[in-house]
Design an enzyme around this catalytic site. Structure first.
Site, PDB file in Angstrom:
ATOM      1  CD1 TRP A  14      -0.851   2.334   2.295  1.00  0.00           C
ATOM      2  CD2 TRP A  14      -2.782   1.779   1.311  1.00  0.00           C
ATOM      3  NE1 TRP A  14      -1.710   3.403   2.414  1.00  0.00           N
ATOM      4  CE2 TRP A  14      -2.906   3.091   1.827  1.00  0.00           C
ATOM      5  CE3 TRP A  14      -3.879   1.219   0.644  1.00  0.00           C
ATOM      6  CZ2 TRP A  14      -4.082   3.846   1.708  1.00  0.00           C
ATOM      7  CZ3 TRP A  14      -5.051   1.972   0.528  1.00  0.00           C
ATOM      8  CH2 TRP A  14      -5.143   3.260   1.060  1.00  0.00           C
ATOM      9  CG  ASP A  41      -0.602  11.396   2.655  1.00  0.00           C
ATOM     10  OD1 ASP A  41      -1.567  10.764   2.237  1.00  0.00           O
ATOM     11  OD2 ASP A  41      -0.600  12.002   3.735  1.00  0.00           O
ATOM     12  CD  GLN A  83       2.605   8.377   5.605  1.00  0.00           C
ATOM     13  OE1 GLN A  83       1.817   8.018   6.460  1.00  0.00           O
ATOM     14  NE2 GLN A  83       3.884   8.625   5.882  1.00  0.00           N
ATOM     15  CD1 TRP A  91      -2.739   4.229   5.505  1.00  0.00           C
ATOM     16  CD2 TRP A  91      -3.506   3.453   7.457  1.00  0.00           C
ATOM     17  NE1 TRP A  91      -2.322   5.083   6.496  1.00  0.00           N
ATOM     18  CE2 TRP A  91      -2.773   4.637   7.702  1.00  0.00           C
ATOM     19  CE3 TRP A  91      -4.081   2.790   8.543  1.00  0.00           C
ATOM     20  CZ2 TRP A  91      -2.612   5.178   8.981  1.00  0.00           C
ATOM     21  CZ3 TRP A  91      -3.912   3.327   9.812  1.00  0.00           C
ATOM     22  CH2 TRP A  91      -3.188   4.496  10.029  1.00  0.00           C
ATOM     23  CG  PHE A 127       0.956   9.247  10.474  1.00  0.00           C
ATOM     24  CD1 PHE A 127       1.096   7.882  10.333  1.00  0.00           C
ATOM     25  CD2 PHE A 127      -0.252   9.738  10.960  1.00  0.00           C
ATOM     26  CE1 PHE A 127       0.052   7.008  10.656  1.00  0.00           C
ATOM     27  CE2 PHE A 127      -1.296   8.880  11.284  1.00  0.00           C
ATOM     28  CZ  PHE A 127      -1.152   7.522  11.135  1.00  0.00           C
ATOM     29  CB  SER A 128       2.351  12.856   5.804  1.00  0.00           C
ATOM     30  OG  SER A 128       1.808  11.882   4.960  1.00  0.00           O
ATOM     31  CG  ASP A 186       0.021  15.306   7.799  1.00  0.00           C
ATOM     32  OD1 ASP A 186       0.530  14.239   8.207  1.00  0.00           O
ATOM     33  OD2 ASP A 186      -1.195  15.426   7.547  1.00  0.00           O
ATOM     34  CD  GLU A 243      -5.662  14.040   7.070  1.00  0.00           C
ATOM     35  OE1 GLU A 243      -5.533  13.197   7.966  1.00  0.00           O
ATOM     36  OE2 GLU A 243      -5.957  13.733   5.893  1.00  0.00           O
ATOM     37  CD1 TRP A 283      -7.709   9.989   2.955  1.00  0.00           C
ATOM     38  CD2 TRP A 283      -7.219   7.838   3.400  1.00  0.00           C
ATOM     39  NE1 TRP A 283      -6.391   9.923   3.359  1.00  0.00           N
ATOM     40  CE2 TRP A 283      -6.071   8.626   3.645  1.00  0.00           C
ATOM     41  CE3 TRP A 283      -7.148   6.465   3.606  1.00  0.00           C
ATOM     42  CZ2 TRP A 283      -4.864   8.079   4.082  1.00  0.00           C
ATOM     43  CZ3 TRP A 283      -5.958   5.917   4.041  1.00  0.00           C
ATOM     44  CH2 TRP A 283      -4.838   6.720   4.279  1.00  0.00           C
TER      45      TRP A 283
HETATM   46  C1  FRU Z   1      -3.337  12.093   4.774  1.00  0.00           C
HETATM   47  C2  FRU Z   1      -2.931  11.401   6.056  1.00  0.00           C
HETATM   48  C3  FRU Z   1      -1.993  12.258   6.853  1.00  0.00           C
HETATM   49  C4  FRU Z   1      -1.250  11.263   7.668  1.00  0.00           C
HETATM   50  C5  FRU Z   1      -1.122  10.096   6.718  1.00  0.00           C
HETATM   51  C6  FRU Z   1      -1.190   8.765   7.378  1.00  0.00           C
HETATM   52  O1  FRU Z   1      -3.779  11.229   3.772  1.00  0.00           O
HETATM   53  O2  FRU Z   1      -4.081  11.054   6.786  1.00  0.00           O
HETATM   54  O3  FRU Z   1      -2.655  13.242   7.632  1.00  0.00           O
HETATM   55  O4  FRU Z   1      -0.005  11.751   8.068  1.00  0.00           O
HETATM   56  O5  FRU Z   1      -2.184  10.214   5.807  1.00  0.00           O
HETATM   57  O6  FRU Z   1      -0.898   7.742   6.473  1.00  0.00           O
END
Ligand code: FRU
Length: 480
Positions: free
Chosen positions: A35, A38, A54, A62, A97-98, A160, A214, A297
Site C-alpha cells: 500500500w 501521501d 506513506q 493501510w 506519518f507524513s 504532517d 491535513e 480515502w
Molecule cells: C493524509 C494522512 C496524513 C497522515 C497520513 C497517514 O492522507 O491522513 O494526515 O499523516 O495520511 O498515512
C-alpha cells in the site's frame, strides 16, 4: 514487537513476486508492492530528486506507516530505493506519518509525524502525534533523531509537518484539530531541533470548513503565497467538494513575523475523483512542483486484489498567471517519455465515433466550442471513461464506468470562457489526468479498464463537433 527494515523489505519482495500488472502504472510513481498513500519528503538535493511516500509493506491495505523511497536525476525516470523509515520506536510506534525533507547544509533531513494509538482500539480520538527528525548522509540510509516538537495541551491531531527556510530561520507548518475545527499552526526554529510556536496561520471558522486540516504547505507563488492543505469534513456543495476529503488552497500574503492575510477563499486544486494530500517542492531550476496521492480515502481500489494499492499523480508545475489564476500543468520533463508522435488531421465528428488508436498514453487536442453543437462530444477511453463537453450543462465532464457502481460517475468543471478549449490527457493503466486550457483546470481520476480496453477515440453525440491539433504519443515507462 518492532519489526526491522530487513523484514519490511522482505515483505515487499514476497508481495512483489505475486503482483499482477493489469492496473500497475507505467509512468506514475507507485510502490513495488503493498500500500501507499501521501507523497512525503519531496526534494531536490545534491543533484538528485527524492520522492518518499506513506507505505505499508506488509500488505495492500493501510497499516503501520513506513516511508518508501524513490530517486530520480531528471524527475522522469525513477529508481526504487530501500525503505527509509520504519515505525516502532516509542514515539512512532504505530506509524511514521507524513512529512517533508529539507537540505540542512547538504544533509538530507526528514521531518515526519510519529504516530501512536493511546489505546489498542485504533480509536481516532486516542492518538498522540509528535514531529520527529531523521537524517541521512548518503541519501539512502536514515538515522532517526527522535521527537523535536510535541503538541500543545488540548491538541491530539497534530501532523504532517512541512518545513522551509527563509529570512535566516526554519519555518514549519503543521496540520491540527482544535475543539473540532481544522487549523494550520506555524513554528520557527534556528536549528530544526528546537521549535517555537509562532501563530495559527489559518483555521476553520465553523465545522463546514473542516474538522481537521491535513498536509499543509505554505510557499510563494508569483506575487502571492499559497496555503495548500487537505481539509476533512467539508460538505459537498453542488459540483464542489464531492470526494470523501478535499485538497485545495487559500491565496494570500505572508511574511515572516506576520499574519497570513487571505485574499482568495478555499478552492479545490483538482476536480477529479482521486487527488489528495498534495505536497510541493522546488525543481532544480526553481519551478514550484507538486505530487499528490492519486487515490481517495475509503474508495474501492481494484488493484488491491493484485497485491498493491496507491500511486502518485504525475509531477506537475504550479504557476500563477497574469490575472492571478492558479495554473497546474504536467512537468515539462515528461516529454522525455514520448515515443513517436502521431498526428491526426483536423476532424469533424458527426453523430459518430472516430478511433485514434491503441497504446496511446498522451493526447493533446483543441476543441472548437463555437462551431461544435453536438450535445456531448470529446474523448473516449475504451468503455472505461469519457472526457467530454456537455453542451447543455456547459461543463467539461470526466465520466468513468465500472462494474462496481461506487467507481462510476462524473466530475466536472465549468467550460472556460472563449471559443476554444485545449485538452492534454494522460492515460495510464489505471488513471486518467486531464489538463484543461494549459492548466486552468485539472481532473484526475483512477479508472480500471478491462484488459485492452484503453483505445482512444473522439466522439460526438446528437450533433457535430470540430477537433483540431490532434497529437498523441505512446509513453515509455519511468522505471529505470
Ligand atoms: C493524509 C494522512 C496524513 C497522515 C497520513 C497517514 O492522507 O491522513 O494526515 O499523516 O495520511 O498515512
Amino acid at each position: 514487537m518492532k519489526k526491522s527494515l530487513a523484514q519490511a523489505e522482505h515483505a515487499v519482495e514476497i508481495l512483489r513476486a505475486q503482483r499482477q500488472d493489469d492496473y500497475y502504472p507505467r509512468f506514475h510513481l507507485a510502490a513495488q508492492a503493498g500500500w501507499i498513500n501521501d507523497p512525503n519528503g519531496l526534494i531536490y538535493i545534491n543533484g538528485v530528486y527524492h520522492a518518499f511516500y506513506q507505505h505499508h509493506p506488509y500488505d495492500e491495505n493501510w497499516g503501520p506507516m513506513h516511508w518508501a523511497h524513490a530517486t530520480s536525476h531528471d524527475l522522469v525516470h525513477w529508481q526504487h530505493q530501500p525503505i527509509a523509515l520504519v515505525p516502532g520506536d516509542d514515539y512512532d510506534r504505530d506509524g511514521c506519518f507524513s512529512g517533508c525533507a529539507v537540505d540542512d547544509n547538504g544533509v538530507l533531513t526528514l521531518i515526519y509525524t510519529g504516530h501512536i494509538w493511546l489505546d489498542k482500539s485504533a480509536d481516532d480520538d486516542q492518538v498522540r502525534e509528535v514531529q520527529c527528525l531523521a537524517v541521512s548522509h548518503d541519501g539512502v540510509n536514515f538515522v532517526k533523531q527522535g521527537p523535536v516538537l510535541a503538541p500543545p495541551a488540548g491538541i491530539q491531531h497534530f501532523r504532517d509537518p512541512k518545513v522551509w527556510r527563509t529570512a535566516g530561520s526554519w519555518w514549519m507548518v503543521v496540520g491540527a484539530k482544535e475543539n473540532g475545527l481544522g487549523q494550520v499552526r506555524l513554528y520557527r526554529s534556528s536549528d530544526l531541533r528546537d521549535w517555537q510556536f509562532e501563530r495559527i496561520i489559518a483555521q476553520a471558522q465553523n465545522t463546514a470548513q473542516g474538522y481537521m486540516w491535513e498536509c499543509p504547505d505554505l510557499f510563494p507563488l508569483g506575487e502571492q503565497q499559497m496555503l495548500l492543505f487537505s481539509p476533512q469534513g467539508l460538505a459537498a456543495q453542488g459540483y464542489r467538494n464531492r470526494n470523501r476529503f478535499q485538497s485545495g488552497y487559500l491565496l494570500g500574503h505572508w511574511q515572516p513575523g506576520q499574519n497570513f492575510t487571505i485574499n482568495q477563499p478555499f478552492c479545490e486544486l483538482d476536480a477529479g475523483h482521486d487527488f489528495y494530500a498534495p505536497q510541493t517542492f522546488t525543481a532544480a531550476d526553481g519551478r514550484r512542483m507538486l505530487f499528490a496521492w492519486m487515490d481517495m480515502w475509503e474508495s474501492a481500489m481494484p488493484c488491491k486484489a493484485h497485491g498493491w494499492a496507491g500511486a502518485l499523480t504525475l509531477p506537475r508545475e504550479l504557476t500563477l498567471d497574469a490575472q492571478g489564476k492558479v495554473l497546474m500543468n504536467p512537468a515539462r520533463e515528461l516529454s522525455a517519455l514520448r515515443g513517436e508522435q502521431q498526428q491526426f488531421a483536423t476532424l469533424q465528428c458527426h453523430n459518430q465515433q472516430h478511433i485514434l488508436g491503441d497504446n496511446l498514453h498522451e493526447l493533446t487536442l483543441t476543441v472548437d466550442l463555437a462551431t461544435s453543437e453536438a450535445e456531448r462530444y470529446g474523448v473516449a477511453i475504451g468503455q472505461a471513461a469519457r472526457v467530454y463537453i456537455d453542451n447543455q450543462a456547459h461543463r467539461l465532464v470526466l465520466e468513468r464506468f465500472s462494474s462496481d457502481p461506487s467507481l462510476c460517475g462524473c466530475r466536472s468543471v465549468p467550460l472556460p470562457e472563449g471559443d476554444t478549449l485545449t485538452l492534454q490527457i494522460f492515460v495510464d493503466r489505471s488513471s486518467l489526468e486531464v489538463f484543461v486550457n494549459q492548466g486552468e483546470a485539472c481532473l484526475t481520476s483512477r479508472i480500471y479498464p478491462a484488459d485492452g480496453d484503453r483505445q482512444l477515440s473522439l466522439f460526438a453525440e446528437a450533433g457535430s463537433a470540430q477537433f483540431a491539433d490532434i497529437q498523441a504519443w505512446e509513453l515509455a515507462t519511468i522505471w529505470s
